[in-house]
Design an enzyme around this catalytic site. Structure first.
Site, PDB file in Angstrom:
ATOM      1  NE  ARG A 163       4.208   5.822 -36.282  1.00  0.00           N
ATOM      2  CZ  ARG A 163       4.383   6.221 -35.158  1.00  0.00           C
ATOM      3  NH1 ARG A 163       3.780   7.254 -34.710  1.00  0.00           N
ATOM      4  NH2 ARG A 163       5.278   5.664 -34.240  1.00  0.00           N
ATOM      5  CB  SER A 237       6.199   0.302 -34.582  1.00  0.00           C
ATOM      6  OG  SER A 237       6.717   0.916 -33.455  1.00  0.00           O
ATOM      7  CD  GLU A 342       4.894   2.428 -37.788  1.00  0.00           C
ATOM      8  OE1 GLU A 342       5.797   2.384 -38.739  1.00  0.00           O
ATOM      9  OE2 GLU A 342       4.491   2.800 -36.861  1.00  0.00           O
TER      10      GLU A 342
HETATM   11  N1  EPU Z   1       5.007  -2.780 -24.091  1.00  0.00           N
HETATM   12  C1  EPU Z   1       4.774  -3.922 -23.429  1.00  0.00           C
HETATM   13  N2  EPU Z   1       5.525  -4.899 -24.235  1.00  0.00           N
HETATM   14  C2  EPU Z   1       6.224  -4.592 -25.384  1.00  0.00           C
HETATM   15  C3  EPU Z   1       6.240  -3.457 -25.824  1.00  0.00           C
HETATM   16  C4  EPU Z   1       5.401  -2.234 -25.016  1.00  0.00           C
HETATM   17  O1  EPU Z   1       4.007  -4.101 -22.470  1.00  0.00           O
HETATM   18  O2  EPU Z   1       6.902  -5.647 -25.768  1.00  0.00           O
HETATM   19  C5  EPU Z   1       4.137  -1.621 -23.491  1.00  0.00           C
HETATM   20  C6  EPU Z   1       5.177  -0.703 -22.535  1.00  0.00           C
HETATM   21  O3  EPU Z   1       5.343  -1.118 -21.347  1.00  0.00           O
HETATM   22  C7  EPU Z   1       4.365   0.603 -22.538  1.00  0.00           C
HETATM   23  C8  EPU Z   1       3.299   0.450 -23.738  1.00  0.00           C
HETATM   24  O4  EPU Z   1       3.327  -0.813 -24.277  1.00  0.00           O
HETATM   25  O5  EPU Z   1       3.532   0.664 -21.464  1.00  0.00           O
HETATM   26  C9  EPU Z   1       3.748   1.506 -24.664  1.00  0.00           C
HETATM   27  O6  EPU Z   1       5.114   1.058 -25.353  1.00  0.00           O
HETATM   28  P1  EPU Z   1       6.270   2.275 -25.733  1.00  0.00           P
HETATM   29  O7  EPU Z   1       6.243   3.555 -25.061  1.00  0.00           O
HETATM   30  O8  EPU Z   1       7.542   1.397 -26.237  1.00  0.00           O
HETATM   31  O9  EPU Z   1       5.725   2.665 -27.324  1.00  0.00           O
HETATM   32  P2  EPU Z   1       4.790   1.940 -28.294  1.00  0.00           P
HETATM   33  O10 EPU Z   1       3.293   2.400 -28.233  1.00  0.00           O
HETATM   34  O11 EPU Z   1       5.233   0.352 -28.374  1.00  0.00           O
HETATM   35  C10 EPU Z   1       5.122   3.822 -29.838  1.00  0.00           C
HETATM   36  C11 EPU Z   1       5.435   4.107 -31.165  1.00  0.00           C
HETATM   37  C12 EPU Z   1       7.164   4.080 -31.319  1.00  0.00           C
HETATM   38  C13 EPU Z   1       7.634   5.152 -30.709  1.00  0.00           C
HETATM   39  C14 EPU Z   1       7.112   4.880 -29.196  1.00  0.00           C
HETATM   40  C15 EPU Z   1       7.869   5.949 -28.211  1.00  0.00           C
HETATM   41  C16 EPU Z   1       3.775   3.183 -32.722  1.00  0.00           C
HETATM   42  C17 EPU Z   1       3.394   2.174 -33.808  1.00  0.00           C
HETATM   43  N3  EPU Z   1       4.980   2.892 -32.387  1.00  0.00           N
HETATM   44  O12 EPU Z   1       5.648   2.493 -29.625  1.00  0.00           O
HETATM   45  O13 EPU Z   1       7.310   4.379 -32.794  1.00  0.00           O
HETATM   46  O14 EPU Z   1       8.876   5.309 -30.521  1.00  0.00           O
HETATM   47  O15 EPU Z   1       5.866   4.828 -29.337  1.00  0.00           O
HETATM   48  O16 EPU Z   1       7.089   7.021 -28.410  1.00  0.00           O
HETATM   49  O17 EPU Z   1       3.109   4.008 -32.552  1.00  0.00           O
HETATM   50  C18 EPU Z   1       7.988   3.073 -34.652  1.00  0.00           C
HETATM   51  O18 EPU Z   1       7.088   3.824 -35.440  1.00  0.00           O
HETATM   52  O19 EPU Z   1       8.684   2.818 -35.642  1.00  0.00           O
HETATM   53  C19 EPU Z   1       8.310   3.535 -33.497  1.00  0.00           C
HETATM   54  C20 EPU Z   1       9.534   2.970 -32.959  1.00  0.00           C
END
Ligand code: EPU
Length: 346
Positions: A163, A237, A342
């Site tokens: 990012r 996010s 972010e």
């Molecule tokens: N998780 C939780 N609780 C939550 C959310 C997530 O326990 O409320 C856990 C999930 O179970 C999983 C892990 O955290 O094990 C990662 O969750 P997820 O795959 O949803 O991805 P994220 O790390 O929360 C990132 C990006 C998103 C992108 C997703 C999918 C960032 C800041 N965000 O989210 O990007 O869509 O991966 O690749 O890196 C954005 O930037 O606006 C965005 C949506």
């Protein structure tokens, strides 16, 4: 140049804020004219693309808001295996991805359905489902807002990170990206490893998905987890996933063996902020309440993804600022980890 324009339709949080000046850019010439005006020389400015990653924290933006709206997609190079495609900065990102997938070009499919416009994508090196913009970014054209000269930025010069890019740091506010060239491939292996992509495809009877099927699956997965900004205001996010030392991670993992984590190249560990937020809350101890799904009057934490802060309507940007600070404080108290926004707060 318009004056006193309500920015509510131009930010996905849907907050009311008034721009002192507002100008829409449809061509590079529009931009060259703009930077010669006395208003541009005297006032601060904000470049607004899709408005999907911005939080207006005040009722007024005391300067010029520049809305980027130049359009066009063209092939600039094509050979047997690859294509370089140029998209103007004002093109809608999800539509651009759909177009590339429709042509059978690989390289941006996992970035399907991310709201925003093409010109903003390199600024924060958008990423999702195991792919980042930098993986297909060839170069971009940008205009120097002081001299009016255009410059080409190669992938290396952009210094992309998680990012991050040079446009958020050394060159912040100095250049406006006018178009982006992507290097895409006519054949490539699909990236199915991240999260639940494979499981989703298998559940839907697709063991060997096509490019189009992968694209559509990612759209469906995102729809199930993230709010539709036409219904509920948000900026995706709100925080970045923090990167911590292996020692700190090991200590947390002893207490929470199920904590998801991703090892980093430098021996550090990336931890999902969404998980940390879900396991923290406005009230700790025996009466523990999680932030996930928590709602104040106008703002809250999205019930399906704790990384996403939402605006239900009638609130102010400052409500999100206050909520984000409370969340940061409780995550720091519980886990000793600092999480940073972010989203661009202006
Ligand atoms: N998780 C939780 N609780 C939550 C959310 C997530 O326990 O409320 C856990 C999930 O179970 C999983 C892990 O955290 O094990 C990662 O969750 P997820 O795959 O949803 O991805 P994220 O790390 O929360 C990132 C990006 C998103 C992108 C997703 C999918 C960032 C800041 N965000 O989210 O990007 O869509 O991966 O690749 O890196 C954005 O930037 O606006 C965005 C949506």
């Amino acid at each position: 140049m318009k004056t006193n324009v309500n920015l509510q339709p131009f930010n996905s949080f849907g907050f009311n804020a008034t721009a002192k000046y507002f100008v829409e850019i449809n061509t590079i010439d529009d931009l060259r004219q703009l930077i010669k005006t006395p208003e541009f020389k005297a006032e601060r400015h904000l470049i607004l693309s899709g408005g999907n990653n911005v939080l207006f924290t005040n009722d007024c933006f005391d300067g010029i808001v520049i809305l980027i709206n130049n359009k066009g997609i063209e092939i600039v190079h094509e050979d047997e295996g690859d294509v370089i495609v140029r998209a103007q900065a004002g093109e809608d990102w999800p539509e651009f991805v759909r177009f590339c997938v429709g042509q059978g070009w690989h390289g941006v499919e996992n970035l399907a359905h991310i709201p925003g416009k093409v010109g903003a994508a390199p600024v924060q090196n958008i990423g999702a489902y195991g792919m980042e913009l930098k993986d297909s970014f060839f170069q971009c054209h940008a205009l120097n807002l002081t001299t009016g000269e255009t410059r080409i930025f190669t992938n290396e010069v952009c210094r992309f990170g998680y990012r991050e890019s040079v446009f958020k740091h050394e060159l912040k506010g100095q250049y406006l990206i006018t178009s982006v060239d992507f290097l895409l491939h006519k054949q490539s292996e699909l990236k199915l490893e991240y999260g639940n992509i494979k499981a989703y495809l298998e559940q839907n009877g697709m063991t060997q998905p096509t490019l189009q099927q992968l694209h559509d699956a990612i759209c469906a997965i995102r729809d199930a987890k993230l709010p539709d900004v036409k219904q509920i205001g948000s900026a995706g996010s709100f925080f970045k996933n923090p990167v911590i030392s292996a020692e700190q991670f090991n200590a947390i993992q002893q207490q929470y063996p199920d904590i998801p984590h991703y090892p980093d190249a430098e021996g550090m560990v990336k931890v999902p902020a969404g998980w940390l937020i879900e396991h923290s809350g406005p009230s700790a101890g025996s009466g523990f309440i999680s932030w996930k799904g928590w709602r104040d009057e106008h703002v809250g934490v999205y019930e399906k993804q704790a990384l996403v802060l939402v605006h239900y309507g009638g609130g102010k940007g400052q409500d999100i600022v206050n909520l984000s600070q409370r969340i940061q404080k409780s995550v720091a108290e519980k886990f000793g980890i600092k999480i940073s926004p972010e989203v661009n707060c202006v």
